[in-house]
Design an enzyme around this catalytic site. Structure first.
Site: not given
Ligand code: ACM
Length: 266
Positions: A38, A109, A142, A169
């Site tokens: 991404e 997205k 993601c 993350v």
């Protein structure tokens, strides 16, 4: 079908340098489909609307998409890569698909993560699958993985391989993708990044690496480390994704009973 990802540490705002890192890494590698992270050319942690505006590009005629299209044409490969898209006065967290004939399509997205909500508009393209010479390629980006509806939709649309540009993350995705792949009987390629960005006060983001290629049986075929650059390629058979039968009585998609899933359709 040789399918791979390139995991690396994009430097914030250094678009040309990041693009050149990718082209150098992939230049001599033989593969059919390359998945990049991404926001692979720009970095992730935008600190202002102005930064987003400065780093975003139009699709398909923007700089980054043009370079990927040219690279795809020259090498005869398919590429899925994430980038910030400018469209009118809106900005989207998008991914493009390019191939031997140049630009093919893009996806915006659907599920925005954390402070992306400050700067980007939730995607309006819906999930898409492209029927290409090498197989049917679907895209999610993601955090979309956290919603089982994303990969289910792509499976229902006929995806053989889900290309998954990421900047993860949270720690959960690499260990969860085997379930997503198993329940939908598709391949997935999660191309994550490494490194840390600390571009805002009290807000540092460390990306977890661990990019994975997962089979329709939920096997992890390749997994990168948490912190090193890594280009990994696996030979996969897209045809395997098309048989959803578990036994003579059960088929993962045909056995669904949407009429019993009330809240899912509200
Ligand atoms: C993410 O969606 N970048 C976690």
């Amino acid at each position: 079908m040789k399918t791979g990802f390139f995991q690396f540490n994009p430097l914030f705002g250094k678009k040309e340098q990041n693009i050149s890192t990718v082209l150098k890494a992939a230049g001599d590698v033989y593969l059919d489909l390359l998945v990049l992270p991404e926001f692979f050319a720009t970095g992730y942690q935008y600190a202002s609307h102005e930064e987003v505006a400065n780093l975003s590009e139009t699709i398909p005629d923007g700089h980054t998409t043009n370079i990927l299209s040219k690279f795809s044409r020259e090498k005869g490969i398919y590429i899925v890569a994430g980038l910030p898209e400018k469209s009118g006065d809106k900005f989207y967290n998008s991914a493009v698909l390019t191939g031997p004939g140049g630009f093919i399509g893009s996806y915006r997205k659907t599920h925005l993560f954390f402070e992306e909500n400050l700067y980007f508009t939730p995607g309006d393209t819906g999930f898409k699958v492209w029927d290409t010479d090498i197989g049917r390629i679907g895209i999610m980006i993601c955090f979309d993985w956290f919603f089982p509806e994303s990969m289910r939709t792509l499976a229902l649309l006929g995806a053989d391989v889900v290309a998954h540009p990421s900047n993860l993350v949270l720690p959960f995705c690499p260990d969860s993708m085997p379930v997503r792949c198993l329940e939908n009987h598709v391949y997935a390629v999660t191309a994550n990044r490494t490194g840390t960005e600390s571009r805002k006060d009290n807000s540092s983001l460390t990306f977890i690496g661990n990019s994975v290629i997962v089979s329709p049986k939920g096997e992890i075929l390749a997994r990168a480390s948490e912190d090193s650059d890594s280009l990994m390629v696996m030979d996969i058979d897209p045809e395997l994704s098309r048989d959803k039968a578990l036994n003579p009585y059960n088929d993962l998609l045909k056995d669904r009973r949407p009429e019993q899933y009330g809240p899912l359709f509200r």
